[in-house]
Scaffold this motif. Sequence first.
Motif, PDB file in Angstrom:
ATOM      1  N   HIS A  68       0.831  -1.201   0.000  1.00 11.31           N
ATOM      2  CA  HIS A  68       0.000   0.000   0.000  1.00 11.31           C
ATOM      3  C   HIS A  68       0.867   1.254   0.000  1.00 11.31           C
ATOM      4  CE1 HIS A  68      -4.001  -1.823   0.693  1.00 11.31           C
ATOM      5  NE2 HIS A  68      -3.348  -2.729   1.406  1.00 11.31           N
ATOM      6  N   ASP A 103      -9.841   6.950  -5.468  1.00 14.77           N
ATOM      7  CA  ASP A 103      -9.526   8.169  -4.730  1.00 14.77           C
ATOM      8  C   ASP A 103     -10.587   8.502  -3.697  1.00 14.77           C
ATOM      9  OD1 ASP A 103      -7.103   8.609  -6.073  1.00 14.77           O
ATOM     10  OD2 ASP A 103      -8.152   9.516  -7.766  1.00 14.77           O
ATOM     11  N   ASP A 153      -0.773   4.293   0.751  1.00 17.92           N
ATOM     12  CA  ASP A 153      -1.517   5.210   1.617  1.00 17.92           C
ATOM     13  C   ASP A 153      -1.805   4.532   2.952  1.00 17.92           C
ATOM     14  OD1 ASP A 153      -2.461   7.645  -0.250  1.00 17.92           O
ATOM     15  OD2 ASP A 153      -2.558   5.790  -1.417  1.00 17.92           O
ATOM     16  N   ASP A 165      -6.967   0.856   2.198  1.00 14.58           N
ATOM     17  CA  ASP A 165      -6.251   2.081   2.550  1.00 14.58           C
ATOM     18  C   ASP A 165      -7.070   3.331   2.229  1.00 14.58           C
ATOM     19  OD1 ASP A 165      -5.869   2.790  -0.172  1.00 14.58           O
ATOM     20  OD2 ASP A 165      -3.929   1.788  -0.267  1.00 14.58           O
ATOM     21  N   ASP A 166      -6.463   4.481   2.512  1.00 18.00           N
ATOM     22  CA  ASP A 166      -7.152   5.768   2.380  1.00 18.00           C
ATOM     23  C   ASP A 166      -7.466   6.154   0.942  1.00 18.00           C
ATOM     24  OD1 ASP A 166      -8.007   7.023   4.705  1.00 18.00           O
ATOM     25  OD2 ASP A 166      -5.983   7.607   5.285  1.00 18.00           O
ATOM     26  N   SER A 167      -6.813   5.537  -0.025  1.00 14.62           N
ATOM     27  CA  SER A 167      -7.115   5.827  -1.427  1.00 14.62           C
ATOM     28  C   SER A 167      -8.211   4.909  -1.964  1.00 14.62           C
ATOM     29  CB  SER A 167      -5.858   5.670  -2.286  1.00 14.62           C
ATOM     30  OG  SER A 167      -5.518   4.301  -2.438  1.00 14.62           O
ATOM     31  N   SER A 214     -11.667   6.979   0.191  1.00 16.19           N
ATOM     32  CA  SER A 214     -11.228   6.061   1.239  1.00 16.19           C
ATOM     33  C   SER A 214     -12.175   4.877   1.410  1.00 16.19           C
ATOM     34  CB  SER A 214     -11.121   6.823   2.563  1.00 16.19           C
ATOM     35  OG  SER A 214     -10.667   5.974   3.593  1.00 16.19           O
ATOM     36  N   SER A 262      -7.728   1.613  -2.269  1.00  8.79           N
ATOM     37  CA  SER A 262      -7.103   0.407  -2.813  1.00  8.79           C
ATOM     38  C   SER A 262      -7.248  -0.764  -1.847  1.00  8.79           C
ATOM     39  CB  SER A 262      -5.621   0.652  -3.103  1.00  8.79           C
ATOM     40  OG  SER A 262      -5.461   1.606  -4.118  1.00  8.79           O
TER      41      SER A 262
END
Length: 347
Positions: free
Chosen positions: A176, A225, A178, A201-203, A227, A205
């Motif tokens: 990851h 993009d 982010d 993760d925060d993106s 979270s 993904s």
Amino acid sequence: MYHKEKSIQIKNSASALYNNLGVLRIAPRRLTYFTVVHANVVNMVSASWDGLNYSHRQLQSKEPNVATSTSLIMQAAFCGLPSRDLLVVTSQKGIQMYESDGSIMVYWHALDTPETPTGNALTELTYIAAQAVFARGISAVWENYICVGVSSGAILVFDVPSKGSNITLSEVLEEHKDSITDMASECSGSQECIADLVSADDSGSLCVWKSGEDFQLLNKIPGFDMSCSSVKLWKGTVVAGYGTGQIRLYEAVTGILHAEVNAHARWIYSLDIAPFSGLLLSAAEDSIVRVWHLTVTPETNNVEVAHLHNECVTDTQICGAKFCDGDGYAFAVTGYDLGEIIRYTQS
């Protein structure tokens, strides 16, 4: 389908954190443990199944042998392994592992703090804000690993013995880019279960893993993009909740999108699955808790989602929701600035 039971009062209100509720069912003792994070304190309640007896305990995030060094707690979660249950607490300073009743801390892992460049005070403050360090995202992976995510995007894999405190950091997974938001696992380390860990993760993904002496990355599902605040793994299906209020269901190994549900009007803060019944619980900032039913067709491996039930917790930003048993007979809910755990059972 569900009706409200008597609430459990807690010592402090719940912080506005993702997945801010931990539940552990202790069948031999007919007890259920609940944990709720408030700032630098974990509020822990032991409740008897008949609802007559409660005991409270508070845990603080602090470094061993340093009485005044506390930090904000990001998450508290129970990790069930075949040989033992542990309570894992993550914060801005490190990772603490306790016996399941919170009585004894058996392990402490400090997080690496980046060095602050010397210079004017504003530069230092800006750098500290940009380089915030914390741990978040906790999952036990069969049969002796506990995985914890950190703000850099790394996943720390801890090897946990069947008893004692000889816990070791065995591997660091760096896929990851982010901050980790959540993790979930399912099944065992057998060959029959290809994917047994998913991380978010925060993106947005998602990474799908196969655990073992060396963890293998099986698939990476790209984000949008936005979270992914909560994620679950059930029968080879990844269930992910996003800041858009959507729930997406992916086939874990291939990343194929099975379904996309516009489940909530605001940010989803928590998902949970009752593994024996396939019931899915979703909770969000919109004050709504929803119960869904997932069905997997073995022949086609398709997943169907059916909506079953709504509960509205009026004027409450819900931040935690968990089933209290594997069948989904009961669930519990926490909300920001709410000094109670609200419980619901099937009618």
